[in-house]
Design a protein around this motif. Sequence first.
Motif, PDB file in Angstrom:
ATOM      1  N   GLU A 296      -7.361 -12.362   5.937  1.00  0.00           N
ATOM      2  CA  GLU A 296      -6.328 -11.756   6.801  1.00  0.00           C
ATOM      3  C   GLU A 296      -6.843 -11.905   8.242  1.00  0.00           C
ATOM      4  O   GLU A 296      -6.313 -12.696   9.007  1.00  0.00           O
ATOM      5  CB  GLU A 296      -6.103 -10.284   6.431  1.00  0.00           C
TER       6      GLU A 296
ATOM      7  N   SER B 172      -8.972  -2.472   3.718  1.00  0.00           N
ATOM      8  CA  SER B 172      -9.514  -1.878   4.944  1.00  0.00           C
ATOM      9  C   SER B 172     -10.145  -2.965   5.834  1.00  0.00           C
ATOM     10  O   SER B 172      -9.905  -4.157   5.603  1.00  0.00           O
ATOM     11  CB  SER B 172     -10.492  -0.744   4.636  1.00  0.00           C
TER      12      SER B 172
ATOM     13  N   ASP C 223       3.346  -5.142   2.614  1.00  0.00           N
ATOM     14  CA  ASP C 223       2.071  -4.568   3.052  1.00  0.00           C
ATOM     15  C   ASP C 223       2.195  -3.069   3.327  1.00  0.00           C
ATOM     16  O   ASP C 223       1.906  -2.268   2.447  1.00  0.00           O
ATOM     17  CB  ASP C 223       1.533  -5.327   4.270  1.00  0.00           C
ATOM     18  N   ASP C 224       2.601  -2.709   4.544  1.00  0.00           N
ATOM     19  CA  ASP C 224       2.723  -1.299   4.943  1.00  0.00           C
ATOM     20  C   ASP C 224       4.067  -1.130   5.655  1.00  0.00           C
ATOM     21  O   ASP C 224       4.136  -1.000   6.882  1.00  0.00           O
ATOM     22  CB  ASP C 224       1.572  -0.929   5.891  1.00  0.00           C
TER      23      ASP C 224
ATOM     24  N   HIS D  20       0.877  -1.186   0.000  1.00  0.00           N
ATOM     25  CA  HIS D  20       0.000   0.000   0.000  1.00  0.00           C
ATOM     26  C   HIS D  20       0.907   1.227   0.000  1.00  0.00           C
ATOM     27  O   HIS D  20       1.682   1.412   0.944  1.00  0.00           O
ATOM     28  CB  HIS D  20      -0.891   0.006   1.245  1.00  0.00           C
TER      29      HIS D  20
HETATM   30  N1  ADE Z   1      -4.883  -1.211   4.202  1.00  0.00           N
HETATM   31  C1  ADE Z   1      -3.562  -1.072   4.383  1.00  0.00           C
HETATM   32  N2  ADE Z   1      -3.033  -2.174   4.900  1.00  0.00           N
HETATM   33  C2  ADE Z   1      -4.027  -3.075   5.038  1.00  0.00           C
HETATM   34  C3  ADE Z   1      -4.124  -4.407   5.499  1.00  0.00           C
HETATM   35  N3  ADE Z   1      -3.068  -5.070   5.945  1.00  0.00           N
HETATM   36  N4  ADE Z   1      -5.327  -4.999   5.504  1.00  0.00           N
HETATM   37  C4  ADE Z   1      -6.398  -4.348   5.074  1.00  0.00           C
HETATM   38  N5  ADE Z   1      -6.376  -3.101   4.622  1.00  0.00           N
HETATM   39  C5  ADE Z   1      -5.202  -2.469   4.598  1.00  0.00           C
END
Ligand code: ADE
Length: 335
Positions: free
Chosen positions: A192, A162, A270-271, A11
């Motif tokens: 997830e 999200s 991911d982030d 993301h």
């Molecule tokens: N948005 C950003 N990271 C996310 C994640 N791991 N799961 C769901 N939405 C997200």
Amino acid sequence: MSLPKAELHLHIEGTLEPELAFALAERNEVQLPYDGTEDLRRAYLFTDLQSFLDLYYELMAVLRTAHDFTELAEAYLARAKAQGVRHAEIFFDPQAHTARGVPIGTVIEGLAHALDRSEERHGISTQLIMCFLRDRSAESAMATLDAAKPYLHHITGVGLDSAEVGHPPATFREVYAAAESLGLRKVAHAGEEGPPAYVWEALDVLGVERVDHGLRSMEDPQLVARLARDQVPLTLCPLSNVRLRVVDTLEDHPLRSMMDAGLLVTVNSDDPAYFGGYVGDTFHAVREALGLGNEQLRELARNSFRASFLDHDERRRERYLAAVESYDFDADPRT
Ligand code: ADE
Ligand code: ZN
């Protein structure tokens, strides 16, 4: 050099490092409720997905101009290059910006400005995947797809992200059908925090080609058999799963058993600004925690290109795969 790889679950807003967040806050005269970068970093103690999302959306307030989005993407690409990334399929969350009054064109054109120069500057080919926020309505998702129509030449596919629990994929059946008819590729986060039933729905109702996370598929043997039979790629994010308490520790992560079950899994970040590592760091961490050997790391790198949306460009994909095969771990053990 590091092991060549594709990043398929990233993301772009999740690459906002505290230093850039504060620089943008100052430039855009946005007040952040943190006393500097260290104070902000101390807030990165998450209990679940929602606790992360609250902070993730809060910090986006600093992103206002096209140039901000260009800088964000440029910073990611420079880091990704140092981590062996040769190809990146990058998520963004337009609704999180349009809801704050930032036009979708500002977001897409800002990101595209960095991505269009990525090959030349960083040697990384890129694609952009537009995600719908599943905790907003199907109507809002459809309006977002409509608003994106002038910019579709920049966009490869759609995703769904999200807060997962209570927001099943099937809600977005129509918008995914509309996206498909526009020629867009389809992925979705599922499994997830949500149950295996959401993975089934993502496959059978939305018709996704790849599942983002898909970790909880392991609870359903029939689903595992289906994913293995069809070689549906799963974009795993092990460091994210630890930080968001989906698994207790990295040693408990099912990555290895998923590989052993014949699933086409990939490893992603991911982030990364929030979860303690970019994708090369993630390869390194799973190698240490799960005792993966060089050939298993090579398999993960190979999978990342096989699972990519580079199928329109077979020659490029073959070139990347050849670089994976010839990577010499003895000469350079970096992942
Ligand atoms: N948005 C950003 N990271 C996310 C994640 N791991 N799961 C769901 N939405 C997200
Ligand atoms: Zn994600």
